[in-house]
Design an enzyme around this catalytic site. Structure first.
Site, PDB file in Angstrom:
ATOM      1  N   GLU A 104       1.162  -1.223  -0.088  1.00 24.42           N
ATOM      2  CA  GLU A 104      -0.253   0.074  -0.187  1.00 24.42           C
ATOM      3  C   GLU A 104       1.119   1.412   0.001  1.00 24.42           C
ATOM      4  OE1 GLU A 104      -3.351  -0.141   3.113  1.00 24.42           O
ATOM      5  OE2 GLU A 104      -2.559   2.368   3.171  1.00 24.42           O
ATOM      6  N   ASP A 106       0.445   4.762   0.541  1.00 22.11           N
ATOM      7  CA  ASP A 106      -0.605   6.112   0.917  1.00 22.11           C
ATOM      8  C   ASP A 106      -0.083   7.380   1.149  1.00 22.11           C
ATOM      9  OD1 ASP A 106      -2.255   3.985   1.997  1.00 22.11           O
ATOM     10  OD2 ASP A 106      -1.024   4.285   3.771  1.00 22.11           O
ATOM     11  N   GLU A 108      -2.756  10.429   2.738  1.00 22.92           N
ATOM     12  CA  GLU A 108      -3.929  10.929   3.472  1.00 22.92           C
ATOM     13  C   GLU A 108      -3.877  12.541   4.189  1.00 22.92           C
ATOM     14  OE1 GLU A 108      -5.075   6.588   5.463  1.00 22.92           O
ATOM     15  OE2 GLU A 108      -3.656   7.667   6.604  1.00 22.92           O
TER      16      GLU A 108
END
Ligand SMILES: *[C@@H]1O[C@H](CO)[C@@H](O)[C@H](O)[C@H]1NC(C)=O
Ligand SMILES: *[C@@H]1O[C@H](CO)[C@@H](O)[C@H](O)[C@H]1NC(C)=O
Ligand SMILES: *[C@@H]1O[C@H](CO)[C@@H](O)[C@H](O)[C@H]1NC(C)=O
Length: 294
Positions: A104, A106, A108
């Site tokens: 993953e 990311d 955010e």
């Protein structure tokens, strides 16, 4: 005659370019290239599929995912984050594979009270293990206008770009025993949800539903990435060839200019670096922390 000749050459060259891109989708649209996995009623699409809004209200958030899976390439989108009081909200934009040893990558965006800075939170999981957070304050108000958030992902490195400035790199240090995300295809996701137990000042500031609905806007989704149709795609996406632009040497490291830009971003706007958090890891720092950043 000369100009006609030039036109023919240009047309032929662009046909070649298109052929080189083959199945690699470039300009994507929110009608045809993404699915809404939850809170569909809170999504809005307009401008021929080129513009999207994701909304969080007191009933639901909303999340989308690309239909295709990819292995390497560039995932780009422009986002205008929730305006005003966005405390307690998180808008996420990330790549992820599935399964229990997932990879993953990311981005955010942690909301804040009106006039207080968002946090750009980044992380990377490889083979199911994350704990590699790095956080930054944006050098602009990300709710004022659209900004370019791009992930470059290739066999040599993963780079997080904000408006073309690399803020973070994760190099392939497999040879030093650090797993790298190069075997599992990923989809790109984006969502907005309530996370007021941790998002703003570590959970001190709660969401204010009087400020709802919270809306993030998206445009210009570009999936210049290698579509993955099953294990047989793996070799095709990894092969060093002109069609696989992401394997070309110029994408394998940052240029000197990019190194300078990254240093600027990290010196001035970085607020958390897992590699400096010796207390957290009790001195046993992740191995990549002692390897060159780029
Ligand atoms: C949710 O928000 C709507 C619109 O502001 C309001 O009418 C409704 O009462 C709220 N529902 C809850 C459960 O708070
Ligand atoms: C967005 O940033 C990426 C990474 O730097 C860059 O390749 C791309 O051209 C940028 N897009 C626009 C529209 O400027
Ligand atoms: C919100 O603002 C406060 C006060 O300026 C700051 O400490 C915090 O880092 C900001 N961002 C988030 C997401 O909490």
């Amino acid at each position: 005659m000369a100009s006609l000749h030039a036109v023919v050459v240009v047309v032929a060259a662009s046909l070649l370019l298109m052929a080189a891109f083959d199945g690699a989708l470039v300009h994507a649209d929110f009608y045809n290239d993404v699915d809404f996995v939850w809170g569909y009623q809170n999504a809005g699409i307009w401008n021929d599929g080129n513009s999207l809004s994701l909304m969080l209200d007191n009933v639901s958030g909303c999340g989308m995912v690309t239909k295709n899976q990819y292995l390497f390439g560039s995932i780009e989108v422009q986002i205008k984050l929730v305006k005003g009081n966005s405390a307690g909200t998180v808008t996420a934009y990330y790549l992820s594979s599935t399964g229990d040893k997932h990879d993953e990558i990311d981005f955010e965006f942690l909301g804040n009270e009106t006039g207080q800075p968002y946090i750009i939170h980044t992380n990377i999981f490889t083979q199911g293990v994350g704990n590699r957070e790095e956080q930054f304050y944006p050098w602009f108000d990300p709710s004022d206008d659209f900004h370019n958030y791009t992930i470059h992902w290739n066999p040599s490195q993963v780079v997080w770009f904000v408006d073309g400035i690399p803020i973070r790199v994760f190099r392939n240090y497999e040879s030093s025993g650090v797993p790298f995300p190069n075997r599992q295809a990923m989809r790109a996701y984006s969502s907005i949800w309530e996370a007021d137990e941790w998002a703003t000042r570590g959970g001190l500031v709660k969401i204010d539903w009087n400020s709802a609905p919270f809306v993030a806007y998206y445009q210009y989704l570009q999936l210049r990435a290698c579509p993955w149709y099953g294990p047989s795609s793996s070799g095709e996406c990894s092969a060093a060839s002109p069609a696989n632009w992401w394997t070309s040497p110029e994408y394998s490291t940052l240029t000197y200019q990019e190194q300078g830009q990254m240093k600027w971003a990290r010196d001035n706007f970085m607020i958390y670096d897992y590699c400096k958090d010796t207390e957290r890891f009790d001195g046993a720092m992740p191995p990549e922390c002692s390897l060159p950043k780029y």
